[in-house]
Design an enzyme around this catalytic site. Structure first.
Site, PDB file in Angstrom:
ATOM      1  CB  CYS A   1      -0.237  -0.046   1.062  1.00 55.66           C
ATOM      2  SG  CYS A   1      -1.973  -1.379   1.215  1.00 55.66           S
TER       3      CYS A   1
ATOM      4  CG  ASN B   1      -7.135  -0.363   0.948  1.00 58.67           C
ATOM      5  OD1 ASN B   1      -6.075  -0.257   0.458  1.00 58.67           O
ATOM      6  ND2 ASN B   1      -6.423  -1.254   2.604  1.00 58.67           N
TER       7      ASN B   1
ATOM      8  CG  HIS C   1      -3.232   3.369   2.913  1.00 57.96           C
ATOM      9  ND1 HIS C   1      -3.620   3.113   1.241  1.00 57.96           N
ATOM     10  CD2 HIS C   1      -3.495   1.902   3.508  1.00 57.96           C
ATOM     11  CE1 HIS C   1      -3.579   1.425   0.701  1.00 57.96           C
ATOM     12  NE2 HIS C   1      -3.504   1.045   2.251  1.00 57.96           N
TER      13      HIS C   1
HETATM   14  O1  UT7 Z   1      -4.181  -1.007   3.646  1.00 58.61           O
HETATM   15  C1  UT7 Z   1      -3.039  -2.080   4.604  1.00 58.61           C
HETATM   16  C2  UT7 Z   1      -3.141  -2.250   5.693  1.00 58.61           C
HETATM   17  N1  UT7 Z   1      -4.917  -2.534   5.673  1.00 58.61           N
HETATM   18  C3  UT7 Z   1      -4.911  -1.756   6.690  1.00 58.61           C
HETATM   19  O2  UT7 Z   1      -4.698  -1.148   7.218  1.00 58.61           O
HETATM   20  C4  UT7 Z   1      -6.385  -2.899   7.853  1.00 58.61           C
HETATM   21  C5  UT7 Z   1      -5.803  -2.993   8.979  1.00 58.61           C
HETATM   22  N2  UT7 Z   1      -7.106  -3.663   9.940  1.00 58.61           N
HETATM   23  C6  UT7 Z   1      -8.399  -3.192   9.845  1.00 58.61           C
HETATM   24  O3  UT7 Z   1      -8.373  -2.178   8.961  1.00 58.61           O
HETATM   25  C7  UT7 Z   1      -9.180  -3.737  10.621  1.00 58.61           C
HETATM   26  O4  UT7 Z   1      -8.815  -5.183  11.853  1.00 58.61           O
HETATM   27  C8  UT7 Z   1     -10.366  -4.751  10.358  1.00 58.61           C
HETATM   28  C9  UT7 Z   1     -11.616  -3.547   9.415  1.00 58.61           C
HETATM   29  C10 UT7 Z   1      -9.749  -5.721   9.185  1.00 58.61           C
HETATM   30  C11 UT7 Z   1     -10.997  -5.747  10.424  1.00 58.61           C
HETATM   31  O5  UT7 Z   1     -12.188  -4.901  11.771  1.00 58.61           O
HETATM   32  P1  UT7 Z   1     -11.513  -5.011  13.298  1.00 58.61           P
HETATM   33  O6  UT7 Z   1     -12.069  -4.055  14.355  1.00 58.61           O
HETATM   34  O7  UT7 Z   1     -10.292  -4.818  13.398  1.00 58.61           O
HETATM   35  O8  UT7 Z   1     -12.011  -6.198  13.521  1.00 58.61           O
HETATM   36  P2  UT7 Z   1     -11.713  -7.504  14.038  1.00 58.61           P
HETATM   37  O9  UT7 Z   1     -10.625  -8.744  13.353  1.00 58.61           O
HETATM   38  O10 UT7 Z   1     -11.163  -7.716  15.244  1.00 58.61           O
HETATM   39  O11 UT7 Z   1     -13.066  -8.679  14.197  1.00 58.61           O
HETATM   40  C12 UT7 Z   1     -14.473  -8.206  15.361  1.00 58.61           C
HETATM   41  C13 UT7 Z   1     -15.659  -8.840  15.733  1.00 58.61           C
HETATM   42  C14 UT7 Z   1     -14.860 -10.625  15.106  1.00 58.61           C
HETATM   43  O12 UT7 Z   1     -16.049 -11.387  16.031  1.00 58.61           O
HETATM   44  P3  UT7 Z   1     -16.074 -11.763  17.584  1.00 58.61           P
HETATM   45  O13 UT7 Z   1     -14.511 -12.243  18.110  1.00 58.61           O
HETATM   46  O14 UT7 Z   1     -15.847 -10.575  18.558  1.00 58.61           O
HETATM   47  O15 UT7 Z   1     -16.877 -12.477  17.696  1.00 58.61           O
HETATM   48  C15 UT7 Z   1     -14.861 -11.244  13.629  1.00 58.61           C
HETATM   49  O16 UT7 Z   1     -15.234 -12.274  14.018  1.00 58.61           O
HETATM   50  O17 UT7 Z   1     -15.714  -9.537  14.173  1.00 58.61           O
HETATM   51  C16 UT7 Z   1     -15.928  -9.974  13.526  1.00 58.61           C
HETATM   52  N3  UT7 Z   1     -15.483  -9.949  11.857  1.00 58.61           N
HETATM   53  C17 UT7 Z   1     -16.707  -9.505  11.663  1.00 58.61           C
HETATM   54  N4  UT7 Z   1     -18.233  -9.008  11.384  1.00 58.61           N
HETATM   55  C18 UT7 Z   1     -18.964  -9.283  10.428  1.00 58.61           C
HETATM   56  C19 UT7 Z   1     -14.821  -9.546  11.758  1.00 58.61           C
HETATM   57  N5  UT7 Z   1     -14.896  -9.048   9.581  1.00 58.61           N
HETATM   58  C20 UT7 Z   1     -16.518  -9.327  10.066  1.00 58.61           C
HETATM   59  C21 UT7 Z   1     -17.527  -8.921   8.909  1.00 58.61           C
HETATM   60  N6  UT7 Z   1     -18.596  -8.485   9.178  1.00 58.61           N
HETATM   61  N7  UT7 Z   1     -16.581  -8.474   7.465  1.00 58.61           N
END
Ligand code: UT7
Length: 327
Positions: free
Chosen positions: A114, A284, A254
């Site tokens: 990125c 993204n 970004h």
């Molecule tokens: O561009 C290159 C660099 N990349 C980035 O900068 C991306 C960085 N990461 C992120 O932006 C975030 O971590 C994500 C958007 C990918 C995920 O968001 P998060 O707030 O970190 O969510 P998480 O992975 O901690 O998941 C929280 C909860 C989980 O459920 P439990 O364990 O709390 O019950 C996941 O299973 O949300 C669940 N979950 C979803 N629910 C609905 C994960 N993805 C989804 C989804 N829809 N798409």
């Protein structure tokens, strides 16, 4: 006055097909409310058909040349930043220069995930500042849909397709690219990468069956690194150049997650009205985010505006660029 490189034009292309959060919710277990609140994304563009990155890049570059009234034969170099080039080799830059009639240009690709567009922009700016080259095109774009598993809700909600391009030319009027801080930490590789298709795991039935050709991301881990490093490096470039928050006219970040953008803006102490944000429309686009933002805000920028670019991505790679807008 010191010889620098300035951006003298920008153009971009995003495909027509709009993949909304609601449509994604019919494909994986997710919903509009979760995606919007966690990322700020409402929809993203998808390039349909047997087209590669060059399809979008050629449209962006042709548009740029036309807009700047530039003869393609005058372009000396084209650098393409991407992680989803048409082929593993040759470089997509070669395909773009051929298709855009740049018979006198050489070209190569840059892979810094990125942060690739920023790396390429800084490299090109040094080549102009050396006095050797006078017209360089820098392309940033990705067809992320070609490496996304639309059954994996942790990655498919974030990424989209799109591409942009800028022209760089010499500047002696004080505008142009003034400073950069570029960083990388290869220990981040395993947290955000495409496991197969390279020389470690070449394509095989087994790699395809195990979904190893898709982007793999440990979201939370990457998020923590991205938030801290993108905010810190943006504050650092302000300090290095004695820029106060009032003196920063624009932050062009970004577009990976609206929460990462907000944290960077808060660390810099600047108002949201000074931040280019279009993540809600495109998600993204990896190497595409910065040039697409520059194009979309082009009419708002004024000559001499202090602009900070900032990015974080796989590698890990991150950094910031300070430039004074040139027109
Ligand atoms: O561009 C290159 C660099 N990349 C980035 O900068 C991306 C960085 N990461 C992120 O932006 C975030 O971590 C994500 C958007 C990918 C995920 O968001 P998060 O707030 O970190 O969510 P998480 O992975 O901690 O998941 C929280 C909860 C989980 O459920 P439990 O364990 O709390 O019950 C996941 O299973 O949300 C669940 N979950 C979803 N629910 C609905 C994960 N993805 C989804 C989804 N829809 N798409």
């Amino acid at each position: 006055m010191q010889l620098r490189a300035k951006i003298t034009g920008v153009h971009s292309y995003v495909p027509d097909y709009i993949l909304t959060n609601d449509e994604l919710a019919t494909m994986v277990d997710t919903n509009d409310e979760w995606i919007t609140s966690r990322t700020g994304i409402k929809e993203r563009r998808i390039l349909k058909g047997d087209h590669g990155l060059s399809f979008m890049a050629i449209k962006a570059v042709d548009g740029l040349l036309k807009k700047n009234n530039t003869n393609p034969l005058d372009i000396e170099l084209l650098i393409c930043a991407t992680v989803t080039g048409d082929y593993n080799f040759p470089a997509t830059a070669n395909i773009i220069t051929d298709q855009c009639g740049m018979k006198n240009a050489f070209g190569y690709d840059v892979n810094a995930a990125c942060s690739g567009f920023m790396y390429a922009l800084d490299t090109a700016s040094q080549l102009i500042a050396s006095g050797k080259y006078r017209k360089i095109v820098v392309v940033g774009g990705d067809k992320m849909s070609s490496i996304i598993n639309y059954q994996d809700r942790t990655t498919c909600i974030i990424f989209g397709d799109g591409c942009g391009a800028v022209m760089l030319e010499p500047s002696t009027d004080g505008t142009g690219i003034i400073d950069s801080i570029l960083k990388s930490d290869g220990s981040g590789c395993k947290h955000l990468f495409q496991p197969a298709g390279g020389s470690v795991l070449p394509a095989s039935h087994a790699t395809v069956e195990a979904n190893k050709h898709f982007a793999y991301q440990e979201g939370q881990y990457v998020f923590k690194f991205a938030v801290t490093n993108m905010a810190n490096v943006s504050a650092e470039i302000m300090e290095n150049n004695n820029l106060t928050a009032d003196e920063v006219d624009w932050l062009v970040p970004h577009q990976a997650n609206k929460r990462i953008i907000d944290a960077t803006r808060e660390r810099m102490g600047i108002d949201e009205s000074k931040v280019t944000i279009n993540i809600q429309k495109y998600g993204n686009t990896t190497n595409g985010t910065l040039p697409i933002c520059l194009h979309e805000w082009e009419s708002k920028f004024k000559k001499g505006d202090n602009i900070i670019l900032a990015a974080f991505g796989g590698g890990f790679t991150w950094g910031s660029i300070y430039l004074k807008w040139g027109y």
